[in-house]
Design a protein around this motif. Structure first.
Motif, PDB file in Angstrom:
ATOM      1  N   VAL A  88     -45.412  23.209 -10.924  1.00  0.00           N
ATOM      2  CA  VAL A  88     -44.720  22.005 -10.305  1.00  0.00           C
ATOM      3  C   VAL A  88     -45.630  20.734 -10.827  1.00  0.00           C
ATOM      4  O   VAL A  88     -44.877  19.592 -11.091  1.00  0.00           O
ATOM      5  N   PRO A  89     -46.794  20.551 -11.031  1.00  0.00           N
ATOM      6  CA  PRO A  89     -47.474  19.488 -11.624  1.00  0.00           C
ATOM      7  C   PRO A  89     -46.961  19.237 -12.878  1.00  0.00           C
ATOM      8  O   PRO A  89     -46.565  17.810 -13.044  1.00  0.00           O
ATOM      9  N   ARG A  90     -46.736  20.086 -13.653  1.00  0.00           N
ATOM     10  CA  ARG A  90     -46.134  19.671 -15.206  1.00  0.00           C
ATOM     11  C   ARG A  90     -44.942  19.170 -14.943  1.00  0.00           C
ATOM     12  O   ARG A  90     -44.418  18.173 -15.678  1.00  0.00           O
ATOM     13  N   LEU A  91     -43.857  19.774 -14.281  1.00  0.00           N
ATOM     14  CA  LEU A  91     -42.701  19.444 -14.028  1.00  0.00           C
ATOM     15  C   LEU A  91     -42.597  17.935 -13.285  1.00  0.00           C
ATOM     16  O   LEU A  91     -41.703  17.192 -13.578  1.00  0.00           O
ATOM     17  N   LEU A  92     -43.224  17.809 -12.201  1.00  0.00           N
ATOM     18  CA  LEU A  92     -43.464  16.456 -11.744  1.00  0.00           C
ATOM     19  C   LEU A  92     -43.784  15.266 -12.417  1.00  0.00           C
ATOM     20  O   LEU A  92     -42.982  14.480 -12.723  1.00  0.00           O
ATOM     21  N   TRP A  93     -44.997  15.425 -13.287  1.00  0.00           N
ATOM     22  CA  TRP A  93     -45.607  14.352 -14.106  1.00  0.00           C
ATOM     23  C   TRP A  93     -44.619  14.226 -15.457  1.00  0.00           C
ATOM     24  O   TRP A  93     -44.379  13.275 -15.888  1.00  0.00           O
ATOM     25  N   GLY A  94     -44.272  15.470 -16.081  1.00  0.00           N
ATOM     26  CA  GLY A  94     -43.599  15.638 -17.140  1.00  0.00           C
ATOM     27  C   GLY A  94     -41.970  14.985 -17.052  1.00  0.00           C
ATOM     28  O   GLY A  94     -41.778  14.201 -17.945  1.00  0.00           O
ATOM     29  N   SER A  95     -41.246  15.207 -15.979  1.00  0.00           N
ATOM     30  CA  SER A  95     -40.079  14.572 -15.770  1.00  0.00           C
ATOM     31  C   SER A  95     -40.399  13.168 -15.634  1.00  0.00           C
ATOM     32  O   SER A  95     -39.270  12.379 -16.116  1.00  0.00           O
ATOM     33  N   ALA A  96     -41.365  12.559 -14.904  1.00  0.00           N
ATOM     34  CA  ALA A  96     -41.444  11.183 -14.720  1.00  0.00           C
ATOM     35  C   ALA A  96     -41.758  10.727 -16.127  1.00  0.00           C
ATOM     36  O   ALA A  96     -41.027   9.704 -16.471  1.00  0.00           O
ATOM     37  N   LEU A  97     -42.469  11.072 -16.913  1.00  0.00           N
ATOM     38  CA  LEU A  97     -42.786  10.949 -18.289  1.00  0.00           C
ATOM     39  C   LEU A  97     -41.778  10.937 -19.187  1.00  0.00           C
ATOM     40  O   LEU A  97     -41.327   9.908 -19.968  1.00  0.00           O
ATOM     41  N   LEU A 126     -37.567  20.928  -6.904  1.00  0.00           N
ATOM     42  CA  LEU A 126     -37.897  19.715  -6.195  1.00  0.00           C
ATOM     43  C   LEU A 126     -39.061  18.667  -6.846  1.00  0.00           C
ATOM     44  O   LEU A 126     -38.759  17.550  -6.838  1.00  0.00           O
ATOM     45  N   ALA A 127     -39.855  19.502  -7.628  1.00  0.00           N
ATOM     46  CA  ALA A 127     -40.881  18.715  -8.553  1.00  0.00           C
ATOM     47  C   ALA A 127     -40.058  17.818  -9.544  1.00  0.00           C
ATOM     48  O   ALA A 127     -40.101  16.702  -9.830  1.00  0.00           O
ATOM     49  N   LEU A 128     -38.893  18.381 -10.142  1.00  0.00           N
ATOM     50  CA  LEU A 128     -38.110  17.781 -11.307  1.00  0.00           C
ATOM     51  C   LEU A 128     -37.153  16.651 -10.475  1.00  0.00           C
ATOM     52  O   LEU A 128     -37.118  15.415 -11.142  1.00  0.00           O
ATOM     53  N   ALA A 129     -36.823  16.917  -9.406  1.00  0.00           N
ATOM     54  CA  ALA A 129     -36.125  15.825  -8.722  1.00  0.00           C
ATOM     55  C   ALA A 129     -36.848  14.796  -8.350  1.00  0.00           C
ATOM     56  O   ALA A 129     -36.405  13.291  -8.403  1.00  0.00           O
ATOM     57  N   ALA A 130     -37.924  14.875  -7.715  1.00  0.00           N
ATOM     58  CA  ALA A 130     -38.945  13.960  -7.372  1.00  0.00           C
ATOM     59  C   ALA A 130     -39.355  12.928  -8.628  1.00  0.00           C
ATOM     60  O   ALA A 130     -39.492  11.915  -8.585  1.00  0.00           O
ATOM     61  N   GLY A 131     -40.194  13.808  -9.696  1.00  0.00           N
ATOM     62  CA  GLY A 131     -40.593  13.390 -10.807  1.00  0.00           C
ATOM     63  C   GLY A 131     -39.567  12.490 -11.775  1.00  0.00           C
ATOM     64  O   GLY A 131     -39.498  11.071 -12.004  1.00  0.00           O
ATOM     65  N   SER A 132     -38.149  12.794 -11.516  1.00  0.00           N
ATOM     66  CA  SER A 132     -37.068  12.158 -12.293  1.00  0.00           C
ATOM     67  C   SER A 132     -36.969  10.999 -11.483  1.00  0.00           C
ATOM     68  O   SER A 132     -36.345   9.885 -11.833  1.00  0.00           O
TER      69      SER A 132
END
Length: 184
Positions: A88-97, A126-132
């Motif tokens: 989750v953290p990698r997907l959250l931050w990774g999708s934002a970046l 959800l992490a992908l959705a939130a980060g992106s």
């Protein structure tokens, strides 16, 4: 609007009933605009007022995304073990970046099939959705909608500069990512 709401209701009812038939999203749009396209005396002036450049931009963006997908490049960049798909953290931050490189909607279009294949859990999605989604708060290029708004502002004499946007967006996005990280 009423027609669109009816078709959305049908789509939701079919999904809830587990029916094998699904109403495609393009059908929702077609039903919603049919009365205007077929019956309005102003249909030509309405069509002339559409921002065709933006529509072509989005169409070209999705053709490009599909082309990139078909090359297999995205799939080859990801580790084969699939452990990343539940991080989750990698997907959250990774999708934002990563959204800063390809914009948020194309990133999701590229990531979802890979995540589906890897069997990503709901939290990862959800992490992908939130980060992106909040990627558009970081820079002007993090979301295509920002580019559209910036272009519209420029036509009105207002300049939304990259660095000015980043100065406000970076602290805001980091705070949002921290909050989402705690919640997810």
């Amino acid at each position: 609007l009423v027609l669109m709401l009816v078709v959305i209701g049908v789509k939701v009812a079919l999904a809830a009933a587990g029916a094998g038939f699904e109403v495609p999203l393009w059908a929702l749009a077609l039903v919603a605009c049919a009365p205007i396209l077929l019956g309005s005396p102003r249909r030509l002036s309405l069509a002339a007022g559409v921002d065709w450049h933006t529509l072509v931009f989005f169409a070209a963006l999705f053709v490009l995304v599909r082309s990139v997908w078909d090359t297999g490049v995205v799939q080859s960049w990801l580790p084969p073990d699939g452990d990343w798909s539940s991080d989750v953290p990698r997907l959250l931050w990774g999708s934002a970046l990563l959204s800063q490189l390809v914009s948020n909607v194309p990133l999701v279009a590229l990531a979802l099939p890979v995540m589906d294949t890897a069997g990503a859990p709901a939290g990862a999605l959800l992490a992908l959705a939130a980060g992106s989604t909040i990627a558009g708060n970081l820079t002007l290029v993090g979301a295509a909608s920002n580019v559209i708004v910036a272009q519209s502002a420029e036509r009105r004499g207002v300049h939304l500069g990259f660095w000015r946007f980043l100065a406000v967006g970076a602290p805001l996005t980091c705070l949002q990512l921290l909050v989402y990280g705690l919640m997810l």
